[in-house]
Design an enzyme around this catalytic site. Structure first.
Site, PDB file in Angstrom:
ATOM      1  N   LYS A   1       0.868  -1.181   0.000  1.00  0.00           N
ATOM      2  CA  LYS A   1       0.000   0.000   0.000  1.00  0.00           C
ATOM      3  C   LYS A   1       0.898   1.223   0.000  1.00  0.00           C
ATOM      4  O   LYS A   1       1.834   1.306   0.807  1.00  0.00           O
ATOM      5  CB  LYS A   1      -0.900   0.018   1.223  1.00  0.00           C
TER       6      LYS A   1
ATOM      7  N   GLN B   1     -10.944   8.432  11.133  1.00  0.00           N
ATOM      8  CA  GLN B   1     -10.844   7.019  11.504  1.00  0.00           C
ATOM      9  C   GLN B   1     -11.733   6.681  12.700  1.00  0.00           C
ATOM     10  O   GLN B   1     -12.231   5.559  12.820  1.00  0.00           O
ATOM     11  CB  GLN B   1      -9.388   6.650  11.871  1.00  0.00           C
TER      12      GLN B   1
ATOM     13  N   SER C   1      -3.941  11.890  16.029  1.00  0.00           N
ATOM     14  CA  SER C   1      -2.642  12.095  15.380  1.00  0.00           C
ATOM     15  C   SER C   1      -1.682  12.801  16.339  1.00  0.00           C
ATOM     16  O   SER C   1      -0.821  13.554  15.929  1.00  0.00           O
ATOM     17  CB  SER C   1      -2.835  12.898  14.091  1.00  0.00           C
TER      18      SER C   1
ATOM     19  N   ASP D   1       1.357   5.465  14.545  1.00  0.00           N
ATOM     20  CA  ASP D   1       1.858   4.630  13.455  1.00  0.00           C
ATOM     21  C   ASP D   1       3.108   5.240  12.828  1.00  0.00           C
ATOM     22  O   ASP D   1       3.455   4.957  11.697  1.00  0.00           O
ATOM     23  CB  ASP D   1       0.763   4.441  12.394  1.00  0.00           C
TER      24      ASP D   1
ATOM     25  N   LYS E   1       5.067   9.823  17.346  1.00  0.00           N
ATOM     26  CA  LYS E   1       3.671   9.968  17.787  1.00  0.00           C
ATOM     27  C   LYS E   1       3.473   9.236  19.118  1.00  0.00           C
ATOM     28  O   LYS E   1       4.156   8.250  19.402  1.00  0.00           O
ATOM     29  CB  LYS E   1       2.709   9.352  16.771  1.00  0.00           C
TER      30      LYS E   1
ATOM     31  N   GLY F   1      -1.941  -1.086  17.955  1.00  0.00           N
ATOM     32  CA  GLY F   1      -2.286  -1.367  16.553  1.00  0.00           C
ATOM     33  C   GLY F   1      -1.560  -0.412  15.627  1.00  0.00           C
ATOM     34  O   GLY F   1      -1.962   0.737  15.459  1.00  0.00           O
TER      35      GLY F   1
HETATM   36  P1  NAD Z   1      -7.992  13.112  11.404  1.00  0.00           P
HETATM   37  O1  NAD Z   1      -7.115  14.211  10.982  1.00  0.00           O
HETATM   38  O2  NAD Z   1      -9.302  12.922  10.736  1.00  0.00           O
HETATM   39  O3  NAD Z   1      -8.257  13.213  12.981  1.00  0.00           O
HETATM   40  C1  NAD Z   1      -7.194  13.505  13.858  1.00  0.00           C
HETATM   41  C2  NAD Z   1      -7.662  13.322  15.293  1.00  0.00           C
HETATM   42  O4  NAD Z   1      -6.558  13.608  16.162  1.00  0.00           O
HETATM   43  C3  NAD Z   1      -8.775  14.264  15.700  1.00  0.00           C
HETATM   44  O5  NAD Z   1      -9.596  13.632  16.661  1.00  0.00           O
HETATM   45  C4  NAD Z   1      -8.024  15.428  16.344  1.00  0.00           C
HETATM   46  O6  NAD Z   1      -8.814  16.184  17.239  1.00  0.00           O
HETATM   47  C5  NAD Z   1      -6.942  14.652  17.075  1.00  0.00           C
HETATM   48  N1  NAD Z   1      -5.767  15.460  17.406  1.00  0.00           N
HETATM   49  C6  NAD Z   1      -5.116  16.319  16.592  1.00  0.00           C
HETATM   50  N2  NAD Z   1      -4.082  16.896  17.270  1.00  0.00           N
HETATM   51  C7  NAD Z   1      -4.103  16.364  18.529  1.00  0.00           C
HETATM   52  C8  NAD Z   1      -3.303  16.559  19.688  1.00  0.00           C
HETATM   53  N3  NAD Z   1      -2.253  17.385  19.676  1.00  0.00           N
HETATM   54  N4  NAD Z   1      -3.615  15.856  20.800  1.00  0.00           N
HETATM   55  C9  NAD Z   1      -4.661  14.987  20.824  1.00  0.00           C
HETATM   56  N5  NAD Z   1      -5.451  14.767  19.737  1.00  0.00           N
HETATM   57  C10 NAD Z   1      -5.180  15.450  18.616  1.00  0.00           C
HETATM   58  O7  NAD Z   1      -7.097  11.782  11.273  1.00  0.00           O
HETATM   59  P2  NAD Z   1      -7.571  10.287  11.143  1.00  0.00           P
HETATM   60  O8  NAD Z   1      -7.660   9.920   9.712  1.00  0.00           O
HETATM   61  O9  NAD Z   1      -8.715  10.033  12.029  1.00  0.00           O
HETATM   62  O10 NAD Z   1      -6.265   9.508  11.704  1.00  0.00           O
HETATM   63  C11 NAD Z   1      -5.960   9.548  13.094  1.00  0.00           C
HETATM   64  C12 NAD Z   1      -4.634   8.866  13.340  1.00  0.00           C
HETATM   65  O11 NAD Z   1      -4.727   7.473  13.030  1.00  0.00           O
HETATM   66  C13 NAD Z   1      -3.466   9.379  12.503  1.00  0.00           C
HETATM   67  O12 NAD Z   1      -2.347   9.529  13.359  1.00  0.00           O
HETATM   68  C14 NAD Z   1      -3.211   8.270  11.511  1.00  0.00           C
HETATM   69  O13 NAD Z   1      -1.877   8.243  11.055  1.00  0.00           O
HETATM   70  C15 NAD Z   1      -3.564   7.067  12.341  1.00  0.00           C
HETATM   71  N6  NAD Z   1      -3.900   5.856  11.585  1.00  0.00           N
HETATM   72  C16 NAD Z   1      -3.457   4.674  12.085  1.00  0.00           C
HETATM   73  C17 NAD Z   1      -3.755   3.507  11.393  1.00  0.00           C
HETATM   74  C18 NAD Z   1      -3.322   2.187  11.935  1.00  0.00           C
HETATM   75  O14 NAD Z   1      -3.433   1.172  11.237  1.00  0.00           O
HETATM   76  N7  NAD Z   1      -2.886   2.108  13.165  1.00  0.00           N
HETATM   77  C19 NAD Z   1      -4.510   3.553  10.210  1.00  0.00           C
HETATM   78  C20 NAD Z   1      -4.986   4.779   9.767  1.00  0.00           C
HETATM   79  C21 NAD Z   1      -4.669   5.926  10.477  1.00  0.00           C
END
Ligand code: NAD
Length: 321
Positions: free
Chosen positions: A67, A139, A199, A222, A226, A292
Site C-alpha cells: 500500500k 478514523q 494524530s 503509526d 507519535k 495497533g
Molecule cells: P484526522 O485528521 O481525521 O483526525 C485527527 C484526530 O486527532 C482528531 O480527533 C483530532 O482532534 C486529534 N488530534 C489532533 N491533534 C491532537 C493533539 N495534539 N492531541 C490529541 N489529539 C489530537 O485523522 P484520522 O484519519 O482520524 O487519523 C488519526 C490517526 O490514526 C493518525 O495519526 C493516523 O496516522 C492514524 N492511523 C493509524 C492507522 C493504523 O493502522 N494504526 C490507520 C490509519 C490511520
C-alpha cells in the site's frame, strides 16, 4: 490487470468481511505463514505530509503487494478531501506481474477498525459495557461503528482534543442506539474498553485515567514520535500488537521501550492469542493494551477480497498492462 476504483469499495466490502480478513491474517502472521516488509515512512517536507509504503507476502493466501500512501493533514480544510490517501497494488507472486490497483482509503479505515475490533473480541472483558473514544476524526467514526458490532456496549463516552469534533462520535452512537456522553479524560475511568485514534505527538490518556480491567486499543500511533498514552501504562498493562517490529519502532511501544519501561519480549502478537499459542487477558482486573500499528498484510488481505468481489460483480476495470 484489474482496477477497483475507490468509489466502488463501499458497495463491495463489509465490516464483517474486513474483520474476518484481518483476524485471519493476524493468525497467519503469528504462525509465520505471512510476513510484512519493513515500513518506509517519510516526512515529505511538503504540505506537512507523511508518506510511505507498507507491503508484505502471505505465502498461504498467495497475496503479494504493497500500500502506498499516507497522511496529508490539510487536505480536508484546503481541498475537501480526506486526510488519509492510499492505493493498494497487488502482484502475482508467481511472475511479479502487477495484478490489481485498488482504492485504499475506505479499505484503510475498515481494516484499521477491524484490527481494534479483533483486539476487543480477544482481549476485552466479556462483561464490558462502556466504550470510551479518544479521537473524533475520520478514523474514529469507523472504529466506533465496528466496535459497537463486536461488543455489547451500553454507553459511549468520548473525549477529543478538539471538542467541537465530538458530534462525529455522537452521530455514530445515536445511529447505533447507544447513549452518548462527552467527558473529560478523568472520566475515562468509567470505560471498560478505550479506543484511542488521534494524530497526537504527546500522550492524552494517562495512567490515572484508566481503571483496572480496561482494554485499551491504541490505534493512532503509526509513526516515529507519535504518542497517545502515557508510557507507564504500557509497563502496567499486558501489551499486545499486530507486529512486534512495528510496535517497537513506530507504534505506541516505541516510547516505553526507549524509556526502558518494557522490553521487546514483553510484547505479544495478537495473532498468537487468536491461534491459541499465547494467553490473552489473564485476569479480570488486568489492563490489556493493543498497540495497533497497521500492517501491510491487513491492506493486502482486504484488497484481495475486494478484487475477487469486484471481478464477480463486474465492476473491476480490466486493462492490458
Ligand atoms: P484526522 O485528521 O481525521 O483526525 C485527527 C484526530 O486527532 C482528531 O480527533 C483530532 O482532534 C486529534 N488530534 C489532533 N491533534 C491532537 C493533539 N495534539 N492531541 C490529541 N489529539 C489530537 O485523522 P484520522 O484519519 O482520524 O487519523 C488519526 C490517526 O490514526 C493518525 O495519526 C493516523 O496516522 C492514524 N492511523 C493509524 C492507522 C493504523 O493502522 N494504526 C490507520 C490509519 C490511520
Amino acid at each position: 490487470m484489474f482496477i477497483v476504483p475507490e468509489r466502488e469499495i463501499a458497495n463491495l466490502m463489509t465490516r464483517s468481511a474486513a474483520f474476518d480478513a484481518v483476524e485471519s491474517v493476524f493468525a497467519s502472521m503469528a504462525s509465520n505463514d505471512a510476513y510484512n516488509f519493513p515500513v518506509v515512512r517519510e516526512a515529505l517536507g511538503h504540505e506537512d505530509a507523511l508518506y510511505g509504503f507498507k507491503g508484505g507476502f502471505d505465502q498461504k493466501g498467495l497475496t503479494l503487494g504493497l500500500k502506498a500512501g499516507g497522511y496529508w493533514p490539510h487536505n480536508l480544510e484546503k481541498r475537501g478531501v480526506i486526510n488519509h490517501q492510499s492505493t493498494v497494488f497487488l502482484f502475482d507472486p508467481d511472475t511479479g506481474m502487477v495484478k490489481a490497483m485498488v482504492g485504499g482509503n475506505l479499505l484503510t479505515a475498515l481494516r484499521t477498525a477491524a484490527a481494534s475490533s479483533v483486539s476487543i473480541k480477544h482481549l476485552a472483558r466479556k462483561d464490558s459495557k462502556v466504550i470510551g473514544m479518544i479521537g473524533a476524526g475520520h478514523q474514529a467514526t469507523f472504529q466506533l461503528r465496528s466496535a459497537l458490532e463486536v461488543g455489547n456496549f451500553e454507553e459511549v463516552i468520548a473525549w477529543n482534543y478538539h471538542p467541537e469534533m465530538l458530534s462525529n462520535i455522537e452521530k455514530i452512537a445515536v445511529e447505533a442506539n447507544v447513549p452518548f456522553r462527552a467527558v473529560q479524560l478523568e472520566n475515562m475511568r468509567d470505560a471498560d474498553v478505550i479506543i484511542s485514534i488521534t494524530s497526537a505527538f504527546n500522550p492524552s490518556l494517562l495512567e490515572e485515567h484508566v481503571s483496572p480491567g480496561t482494554h485499551i486499543a491504541c490505534m493512532g500511533t503509526d509513526t516515529k514520535g507519535k504518542q497517545e498514552v502515557e508510557s507507564s501504562l504500557l509497563a502496567k498493562a499486558r501489551v499486545f500488537t499486530d507486529e512486534i517490529a512495528q510496535s517497537i519502532s513506530i507504534g505506541e511501544s516505541q516510547h516505553a521501550i526507549s524509556e526502558g519501561l518494557i522490553a521487546e519480549a514483553d510484547i505479544i502478537q495478537l495473532g498468537a492469542v487468536i491461534n491459541g499459542s499465547q494467553k490473552g487477558r489473564t485476569s479480570s482486573d488486568q489492563i490489556t493494551l493493543f498497540d495497533g500499528t497497521g500492517v501491510g498484510l491487513q491492506d493486502l488481505a482486504v484488497a484481495s477480497s475486494v478484487v475477487d468481489l469486484a471481478i464477480k460483480s463486474g465492476v473491476a476495470i480490466e486493462l492490458d498492462f
